[in-house]
Design an enzyme around this catalytic site. Structure first.
Site, PDB file in Angstrom:
ATOM      1  N   HIS A   1      -5.361  -3.581   0.932  1.00  0.00           N
ATOM      2  CA  HIS A   1      -4.784  -4.327   1.025  1.00  0.00           C
ATOM      3  C   HIS A   1      -3.592  -3.899   1.284  1.00  0.00           C
ATOM      4  O   HIS A   1      -2.784  -3.803   0.078  1.00  0.00           O
ATOM      5  CB  HIS A   1      -5.011  -4.803  -0.169  1.00  0.00           C
ATOM      6  CG  HIS A   1      -4.706  -6.146  -1.006  1.00  0.00           C
ATOM      7  ND1 HIS A   1      -5.353  -6.956  -1.590  1.00  0.00           N
ATOM      8  CD2 HIS A   1      -3.840  -6.761   0.308  1.00  0.00           C
ATOM      9  CE1 HIS A   1      -4.298  -8.734  -0.643  1.00  0.00           C
ATOM     10  NE2 HIS A   1      -3.686  -8.743  -0.362  1.00  0.00           N
TER      11      HIS A   1
ATOM     12  N   GLU B   1     -11.947  -6.969  -4.764  1.00  0.00           N
ATOM     13  CA  GLU B   1     -11.808  -5.683  -4.994  1.00  0.00           C
ATOM     14  C   GLU B   1     -11.037  -6.109  -6.563  1.00  0.00           C
ATOM     15  O   GLU B   1     -10.374  -7.008  -7.201  1.00  0.00           O
ATOM     16  CB  GLU B   1     -10.245  -6.839  -3.776  1.00  0.00           C
ATOM     17  CG  GLU B   1      -9.755  -6.894  -2.814  1.00  0.00           C
ATOM     18  CD  GLU B   1      -8.527  -6.820  -2.325  1.00  0.00           C
ATOM     19  OE1 GLU B   1      -7.879  -6.983  -2.709  1.00  0.00           O
ATOM     20  OE2 GLU B   1      -8.633  -7.559  -0.701  1.00  0.00           O
TER      21      GLU B   1
ATOM     22  N   ARG C   1      -7.860 -12.974   3.672  1.00  0.00           N
ATOM     23  CA  ARG C   1      -8.145 -12.835   2.113  1.00  0.00           C
ATOM     24  C   ARG C   1      -9.727 -12.829   1.740  1.00  0.00           C
ATOM     25  O   ARG C   1     -10.071 -12.945   2.686  1.00  0.00           O
ATOM     26  CB  ARG C   1      -8.435 -14.566   1.227  1.00  0.00           C
ATOM     27  CG  ARG C   1      -6.501 -14.914   0.890  1.00  0.00           C
ATOM     28  CD  ARG C   1      -6.071 -14.131  -0.267  1.00  0.00           C
ATOM     29  NE  ARG C   1      -4.858 -14.381  -0.404  1.00  0.00           N
ATOM     30  CZ  ARG C   1      -4.203 -13.259  -0.491  1.00  0.00           C
ATOM     31  NH1 ARG C   1      -4.084 -12.997   0.030  1.00  0.00           N
ATOM     32  NH2 ARG C   1      -2.564 -13.853  -0.859  1.00  0.00           N
TER      33      ARG C   1
END
Length: 322
Positions: free
Chosen positions: A288, A270, A241
């Site tokens: 991602h 993000e 993460r």
């Protein structure tokens, strides 16, 4: 009796959307644009179930006022984007999708490790930009991977799958840190040894790969002091993460030469990525992609369908978080 009203916050693979539509009164986010906080509050008041993804933010404020939603079927393993305490206080059940993205995420971690070690991103940019002048003995020298030491932070499903790839595929020495003690025989199945502290792992490793949960207790787990504990020749890999890494501290470590490079698939804010990271040739950046295969994303959707179907049938969802 009418079927439960369900909101899907982002577009899913077609097979998973079709499975939802067969069972529920579903609203899909046709534009596939992330919902704002006000839209999320409205959804919580209007739908029996909301199916968020890691791109959605559900802080405590989203759970204020009258709530119709009874379950959040999270599309993803991590749930640090959801205020779990606030959901629990409102009697809202939360589920996730563990197990189905283990191999694909481990593959992406391996991709990042190889790419940053062998300067793959830099080399492709050079070639596509027309700057490659041909082979020569000193051109774009990288770092050998085979036989090096990889340190893994977090030895859950994905950490173990990554360890197996590193040890069995590349003959790497694997050390790891995990909050709980892992049986030595179990660790040995993956060619791995547990060390007592993160700092020991960081000091020993040529590559450090993060596979721990996000959220408050792990926020900025990798900070300035821990980057200083790494070898100057070492690389950081993050497929966990974004909030696990203090990005400003990472940028500083890269600029000063405290570490040699980084491979990142996740970021603190993000989809925003710091311009300084984007400008560095010794950093490989992916958008991602950890679970981004047809098979995995469909399986994730089907797990959510299974969880919310069980809930509305009066059964315990198999992947209940709270």
């Amino acid at each position: 009796m009418s079927p439960p009203r369900i909101l899907v916050t982002r577009r899913w693979p077609a097979a998973a959307e079709a499975a939802l539509a067969e069972r529920f009164d579903v609203t899909f986010n046709e534009k596939d644009i992330p919902l704002g906080l006000d839209q999320m509050r409205q959804a919580m008041a209007a739908y029996d179930a909301v199916l968020p993804t890691v791109s959605d933010k559900l802080p405590a404020s989203v759970f204020e006022g009258d709530i119709r939603t009874k379950i959040l079927g999270n599309f993803g393993v991590g749930y640090n984007h959801i205020d779990i305490a606030a959901a629990k206080a409102k009697g809202i059940l939360v589920t996730n999708t563990p197990g189905v993205l283990t191999d694909c995420t481990a593959d992406i971690a391996m991709l990042l490790l190889l790419a940053v070690a062998r300067r793959g991103g830099e080399g492709e940019r050079q070639l596509r930009g027309g700057a490659w002048k041909g082979w020569c003995p000193t051109h774009m020298i990288g770092t050998k991977v085979a036989g090096k030491t990889v340190g893994i932070i977090g030895f859950g499903r994905i950490g173990r799958a990554f360890a197996q790839r590193c040890h069995s595929g590349f003959g790497m020495d694997v050390v790891f840190y995990n909050r709980s003690t892992i049986d030595a025989a179990e660790a040995a199945r993956y060619g791995a040894r547990q060390l007592a502290t993160m700092e020991e792992v960081l000091a020993a490793s040529d590559f450090v790969s993060l596979h721990c949960p996000g959220g408050a207790e792990n926020r900025h787990l990798m900070n300035a002091a821990r980057f200083a504990a790494m070898k100057p020749s070492a690389f950081l890999i993050n497929t966990a993460r974004g909030d696990v890494v203090d990005e400003e501290a990472l940028i500083s470590a890269l600029q000063s030469g405290s570490i040699r490079g980084a491979g990142l698939d996740v970021y603190e804010a993000e989809p925003q990525v710091p311009e300084k990271l984007k400008s560095m040739e010794n950093v490989v950046l992916l958008p991602h992609l950890g679970s981004a295969t047809e098979e995995t994303r469909t399986a994730m959707g089907m797990k959510v369908v299974e969880n919310i179907t069980a809930f509305f049938d009066g059964r315990e969802p198999p992947d209940r978080v709270v």
